[in-house]
Design an enzyme around this catalytic site. Structure first.
Site, PDB file in Angstrom:
ATOM      1  N   GLU A 277       0.838  -1.142   0.416  1.00  0.00           N
ATOM      2  CA  GLU A 277      -0.230   0.256   0.369  1.00  0.00           C
ATOM      3  C   GLU A 277       1.159   1.037   0.089  1.00  0.00           C
ATOM      4  OE1 GLU A 277      -3.862   1.991   2.941  1.00  0.00           O
ATOM      5  OE2 GLU A 277      -1.459   0.632   3.470  1.00  0.00           O
ATOM      6  N   LYS A 338      -9.923   0.171  -2.546  1.00  0.00           N
ATOM      7  CA  LYS A 338      -9.431  -0.727  -1.006  1.00  0.00           C
ATOM      8  C   LYS A 338     -11.244   0.331   0.089  1.00  0.00           C
ATOM      9  CE  LYS A 338      -7.465   0.372   4.044  1.00  0.00           C
ATOM     10  NZ  LYS A 338      -6.707   0.946   4.181  1.00  0.00           N
ATOM     11  N   CYS A 388      -4.710  -3.577   4.175  1.00  0.00           N
ATOM     12  CA  CYS A 388      -4.270  -3.398   5.252  1.00  0.00           C
ATOM     13  C   CYS A 388      -4.963  -2.856   6.368  1.00  0.00           C
ATOM     14  CB  CYS A 388      -3.698  -1.212   5.255  1.00  0.00           C
ATOM     15  SG  CYS A 388      -2.828  -0.930   6.797  1.00  0.00           S
TER      16      CYS A 388
END
Length: 535
Positions: A277, A338, A388
């Site tokens: 990321e 995301k 994440c």
């Protein structure tokens, strides 16, 4: 005339020594509650003291037995602070107490609420079972509320080394949390009822050991050679991305170095390359130079690269936390955005309100969430992308698996949390997800810890912190769905419902027990559990 009855002299009960004993007893319980929560914290990575978690729950179980709900809330709050304050210290590494302590307090308040209900059911038959179910309900509530929830601190995420880990393949993270809490509350119950307490201690451990063979590792859909690139960042902290070009260059450089090692025969040729990321916070769709650098790396390694990038969407001119699939011949061919954004980081709820307390809220982003759980087809692999923060959410990860994935990639950026324990806590989540869904996991972090995780949760390779590195491994591709994948959220919903039913029953018993008995003397006392002595 008959003389009226003389009330007994109770003045002795209010003597200073008695009050001092009460104060000392209260202080002792507060200290024990904080220590119990601290034991659970110490069970979390990077330590491997997983067995401390049941002991921490045993302390809570002893303290809550027979207590009123108000006392249960207070003790649970202190226990929660003992657990959450040290666990979440990483959140304040570069922004101070304004993020750390309020977040820990909110999490502890939820635990206090759950403990209040646990106190209510603590004297029911089979109390450890109901209390463990309520722990699952408490974790579920924290995972969805407020601001989309904050599941960090789920007990399962402290058990990647323990005997409970295989239970993830049966009922996911909630089943592990239930088993750990049941063991602890069973330990607390041993002194009161050996015949009930002993089985409740042994059964969860036995189930974990029995589930071990159910964690499959066979490559039923072949294998794939994967490379995780850790390019490192110029410096730790919130401003690491002020040198965004340096971060991108670091990942390009480390990928080209890997390509040279492959050409020299020192490393295997990867089929799939995963960058972290924020490995390119320069939008490659708007910046020709950034695109050229990524293209250079992809052509050198001769494999598709999943590139973590910040992309500004043309429709609204707002940023997305995006992973771009970069083909060595065709360039960018697919994207994943995301879906579960981090509040107070990538987004800022009630920005105007929170600005009253700190202007640092203006550093939070205005990122927009994605909605498509489908990952990438990369060579022979169908890769689930969970970026994440997303790895902490049961449903987010499961949705990416049920979209057809046979491999999981976790691109992450931990540079904003320095050398804290955050990266180890997140790696533990990845290990739980590997077992939960029976898939190998590739963790690619900007600054570490990057890791290769087998489907049984074992870490086969890992990097250090803040060092450039590349991990190459051949991993099994598994299409077989575990029971946990097939059941989804059902185990958690059922356990939550049973816990709440126990509370409803406990409250009903209390109300019935508190009704005056016809003809009963006015001098009879009542306790929180009903008539005198019921508690």
């Amino acid at each position: 005339m008959v003389a009226p009855p003389v009330a007994p002299d109770t003045s002795a009960a209010d003597t200073p020594p008695t009050r001092r004993r009460d104060v000392r007893g209260t202080l002792l319980r507060i200290v024990l509650a904080a220590a119990g929560g601290g034991l659970v914290f110490l069970s979390f990575p990077p330590r491997t003291l997983w067995w401390l978690a049941p002991i921490g729950f045993a302390v809570l179980g002893v303290l809550l037995h027979g207590r009123k709900m108000r006392a249960g809330f207070g003790l649970g709050l202190v226990w929660g602070l003992g657990f959450m304050v040290p666990l979440l210290r990483w959140t304040g590494e570069f922004v101070g107490l304004i993020a750390w302590l309020p977040l820990a307090l909110v999490c502890a308040l939820f635990i206090g609420l759950g403990a209040a209900f646990m106190a209510r059911v603590s004297t029911l038959p089979g109390a450890p079972l109901w209390m463990a179910l309520l722990w699952v309900a408490d974790e579920h509530l924290r995972s969805v509320f407020p601001f989309g929830g904050f599941p960090w601190g789920k007990i399962a995420f402290g058990q990647p080394e323990g005997w409970y880990l295989p239970l993830a393949a049966l009922g996911g993270a909630p089943l592990i949390g239930f088993a750990v809490a049941l063991t602890g509350f069973g330990l607390a119950h041993l002194g009161r009822d050996w015949k009930l307490g002993a089985p409740l201690v042994v059964l969860p451990l036995a189930l974990g050991l029995a589930a071990t063979p159910l964690v499959g590792t066979a490559p039923d859909q072949g294998t794939v050679v994967v490379a995780a690139i850790q390019g490192n960042v110029p410096r730790a902290g919130l401003d690491f991305n002020s040198q965004r070009r340096a971060v991108l260059d670091n990942h390009v450089k480390r990928t080209i170095e890997l390509a040279e090692a492959v050409k020299a025969g020192r490393e295997r040729q990867p089929d799939v390359v995963i960058w972290p990321e924020n490995s390119s916070d320069i939008d490659p769709f708007r910046n020709v130079d950034a695109a050229a650098q990524i293209d250079r790396a992809a052509r050198a390694i001769k494999a598709p690269i999943a590139v973590g990038a910040v992309v500004v969407d043309k429709s609204d001119n707002l940023p997305r936390n995006t992973v771009v699939l970069w083909d060595p011949e065709r360039g960018p061919v697919d994207t994943y955005t995301k879906r579960q954004l981090q509040p107070f980081g990538e987004t800022m709820p009630y920005r105007e309100f929170f600005r009253i307390f700190s202007k640092t809220v203006d550093r939070a982003g205005v990122f927009q969430p994605g909605s498509d759980p489908e990952g990438f087809t990369m060579g022979p692999a169908k890769v689930a992308i969970d970026t994440c923060y997303e790895v902490a959410f049961d449903g987010v990860v499961r949705d990416s698996i049920t979209a057809g994935a046979n491999l999981i990639a976790i691109p992450t950026n931990n540079a904003t949390f320095g050398f804290t324990e955050m990266t180890y806590q997140q790696l533990a989540m990845s290990r739980v997800r590997a077992v939960e869904h029976g898939k190998a996991v590739v963790v690619a972090a900007t600054s570490g810890v990057s890791a290769i995780v087998a489907p049984d949760g074992s870490v086969t390779r890992r990097t250090g912190l803040f060092t450039p590195d590349a991990l190459v491994a051949e991993l099994p591709l598994r299409g077989e769905a575990t029971l946990a994948t097939r059941l989804g959220a059902w185990p958690e919903w059922v356990m939550t419902a049973l816990g709440l039913l126990a509370v409803a029953f406990g409250l009903t018993v209390k109300r019935r027990g508190s009704r005056p008995t016809p003809g009963a003397g006015v001098g009879e006392e009542e306790t929180d559990g009903g008539p005198a002595g019921a508690a």
